[in-house]
Design a protein around this motif. Sequence first.
Motif, PDB file in Angstrom:
ATOM      1  N   UNK A   1       7.371 -21.191   2.934  1.00  0.00           N
ATOM      2  CA  UNK A   1       8.806 -21.016   3.197  1.00  0.00           C
ATOM      3  C   UNK A   1       9.552 -20.819   1.888  1.00  0.00           C
ATOM      4  N   UNK A   2       9.249 -21.683   0.921  1.00  0.00           N
ATOM      5  CA  UNK A   2       9.908 -21.586  -0.383  1.00  0.00           C
ATOM      6  C   UNK A   2       9.645 -20.229  -1.033  1.00  0.00           C
ATOM      7  N   UNK A   3       8.393 -19.754  -0.975  1.00  0.00           N
ATOM      8  CA  UNK A   3       8.042 -18.497  -1.643  1.00  0.00           C
ATOM      9  C   UNK A   3       8.742 -17.292  -1.018  1.00  0.00           C
ATOM     10  N   UNK A   4       8.896 -17.289   0.303  1.00  0.00           N
ATOM     11  CA  UNK A   4       9.626 -16.192   0.939  1.00  0.00           C
ATOM     12  C   UNK A   4      11.031 -16.079   0.330  1.00  0.00           C
ATOM     13  N   UNK A   5      11.698 -17.197   0.187  1.00  0.00           N
ATOM     14  CA  UNK A   5      13.067 -17.177  -0.328  1.00  0.00           C
ATOM     15  C   UNK A   5      13.102 -16.968  -1.840  1.00  0.00           C
ATOM     16  N   UNK A   6      12.119 -17.493  -2.552  1.00  0.00           N
ATOM     17  CA  UNK A   6      12.046 -17.275  -3.997  1.00  0.00           C
ATOM     18  C   UNK A   6      11.816 -15.802  -4.317  1.00  0.00           C
ATOM     19  N   UNK A  59      -9.606  -9.244  12.765  1.00  0.00           N
ATOM     20  CA  UNK A  59      -8.647  -9.406  11.670  1.00  0.00           C
ATOM     21  C   UNK A  59      -7.882  -8.122  11.422  1.00  0.00           C
ATOM     22  N   UNK A  60      -6.602  -8.260  11.149  1.00  0.00           N
ATOM     23  CA  UNK A  60      -5.781  -7.118  10.773  1.00  0.00           C
ATOM     24  C   UNK A  60      -6.139  -6.740   9.338  1.00  0.00           C
ATOM     25  N   UNK A  61      -6.143  -5.476   9.007  1.00  0.00           N
ATOM     26  CA  UNK A  61      -6.471  -5.049   7.650  1.00  0.00           C
ATOM     27  C   UNK A  61      -5.578  -5.721   6.632  1.00  0.00           C
ATOM     28  N   UNK A  62      -6.154  -6.033   5.470  1.00  0.00           N
ATOM     29  CA  UNK A  62      -5.392  -6.707   4.428  1.00  0.00           C
ATOM     30  C   UNK A  62      -4.580  -5.735   3.598  1.00  0.00           C
ATOM     31  N   UNK A  63      -4.805  -4.454   3.779  1.00  0.00           N
ATOM     32  CA  UNK A  63      -4.028  -3.462   3.040  1.00  0.00           C
ATOM     33  C   UNK A  63      -2.747  -3.181   3.798  1.00  0.00           C
ATOM     34  N   UNK A  64      -1.640  -3.724   3.294  1.00  0.00           N
ATOM     35  CA  UNK A  64      -0.362  -3.592   3.982  1.00  0.00           C
ATOM     36  C   UNK A  64       0.570  -2.705   3.168  1.00  0.00           C
ATOM     37  N   UNK A  65       1.026  -1.629   3.760  1.00  0.00           N
ATOM     38  CA  UNK A  65       1.855  -0.667   3.054  1.00  0.00           C
ATOM     39  C   UNK A  65       3.197  -1.272   2.675  1.00  0.00           C
ATOM     40  N   UNK A  66       3.610  -1.082   1.424  1.00  0.00           N
ATOM     41  CA  UNK A  66       4.922  -1.546   0.982  1.00  0.00           C
ATOM     42  C   UNK A  66       5.976  -0.621   1.576  1.00  0.00           C
ATOM     43  N   UNK A  67       6.913  -1.196   2.297  1.00  0.00           N
ATOM     44  CA  UNK A  67       7.950  -0.389   2.920  1.00  0.00           C
ATOM     45  C   UNK A  67       9.273  -0.475   2.190  1.00  0.00           C
ATOM     46  N   UNK A  68       9.449  -1.523   1.411  1.00  0.00           N
ATOM     47  CA  UNK A  68      10.686  -1.690   0.663  1.00  0.00           C
ATOM     48  C   UNK A  68      10.381  -2.355  -0.657  1.00  0.00           C
ATOM     49  N   UNK A  74       8.313  -6.875  -5.692  1.00  0.00           N
ATOM     50  CA  UNK A  74       8.164  -6.096  -4.475  1.00  0.00           C
ATOM     51  C   UNK A  74       8.463  -6.948  -3.241  1.00  0.00           C
ATOM     52  N   UNK A  75       9.125  -6.368  -2.280  1.00  0.00           N
ATOM     53  CA  UNK A  75       9.194  -6.975  -0.955  1.00  0.00           C
ATOM     54  C   UNK A  75       8.715  -5.940   0.050  1.00  0.00           C
ATOM     55  N   UNK A  76       8.287  -6.393   1.204  1.00  0.00           N
ATOM     56  CA  UNK A  76       7.729  -5.494   2.217  1.00  0.00           C
ATOM     57  C   UNK A  76       8.361  -5.800   3.564  1.00  0.00           C
ATOM     58  N   UNK A  77       9.657  -5.542   3.668  1.00  0.00           N
ATOM     59  CA  UNK A  77      10.369  -5.838   4.907  1.00  0.00           C
ATOM     60  C   UNK A  77      11.542  -4.873   5.080  1.00  0.00           C
ATOM     61  N   UNK A  78      11.355  -3.793   5.835  1.00  0.00           N
ATOM     62  CA  UNK A  78      12.430  -2.815   6.027  1.00  0.00           C
ATOM     63  C   UNK A  78      13.626  -3.387   6.792  1.00  0.00           C
ATOM     64  N   UNK A  79      13.426  -4.491   7.523  1.00  0.00           N
ATOM     65  CA  UNK A  79      14.508  -5.084   8.302  1.00  0.00           C
ATOM     66  C   UNK A  79      15.603  -5.662   7.417  1.00  0.00           C
TER      67      UNK A  79
END
Length: 316
Positions: free
Chosen positions: A120-125, A3-12, A23-28
């Motif tokens: 899908x809805x939550x990503x856009x919300x 499993x990938x670690x659940x602690x994901x650094x906020x980038x944006x 908060x969003x976490x997507x520098x792209x």
Amino acid sequence: MAAVTTTEKKTTQVNASKDSYVHISNPHLDNIKEDILYHFDLGTGTHDFPTLFGDVKFVCVGGSASRMKSFSQYIAGELKLGDPSDDIPNICAGTDRYAMYKVGPVLSVSHGMGIPSIAIMLHELIKLLYHAGCTNVTVIRLGTSGGIGLDIGSVVVTSQSVDASFRPQFEQIILGKRVVRCTELDEKLAKELLESSKEINQFNTVIGKTMCTMDFYEGQARLDGAFCFYTEEQKMQYLKEAYDAGIRNIEMESSVFAAMCKLAGLKAAVVCVTLVNRLQGDQITSTHEVLAEFQQRPQKLISHLIKKHLGKSEAS
């Protein structure tokens, strides 16, 4: 696979020093000229998000479009922002994927059925709230569920979402790797909802764990699907083990809802009425009129909470 670690650094995120922002976490996203929320039929190049949504404080989401329209009309009457019979326009009328209605600071959005649809809805919300610069937003899922050991019509406020193995986690495969995220919900908000139910004093409300499954039939140990390769005794043993683990209802959206709201820094809760006691059977046998009244119970509870927070309760 590990499993990938659940602690994901906020980038944006908006104003990183202020936890009240979404908060969003997507520098792209920084490299996108126009962010198109395709399934909402909205986009930053065609809509003024801060003007349209900047005042939103509560977002209420539920499976069906008709239910969320009904909720928007109900909350309009409760907040005295319109007549409950008024036809509130669907902001997402340009698509048939989701429906969205706005009444003052309350946004009502449908999410369809199951984890993929609500995700899908939550990503856009979340991006919508981010682009609008919203602060101190509370998101509540209201819906129906199968109860375990509760009288039908009881309302369950989720303390923690667990998977079909009773683990408090949401698991997803990303780039071929297993990613596990926390499904913790806001404990204070859950207690506030329970207190609101006591103040209403119209129906039974409990706080308990909610099991989120990937399927309505075999995944929920039903005996009435097209396929079933286990016995009634095995079903009952499984459900009793779930009850002993503190699970009080079963639905199909809470785990990803909890995980994504937590990543976005949003206070979140799940409020579902039970339409059947799974220890007594699988199929819903209540009349249409009874079911309609049951489905109003989460609306009443959430409305009471919203009025208290907005300072518009009768007691204020």
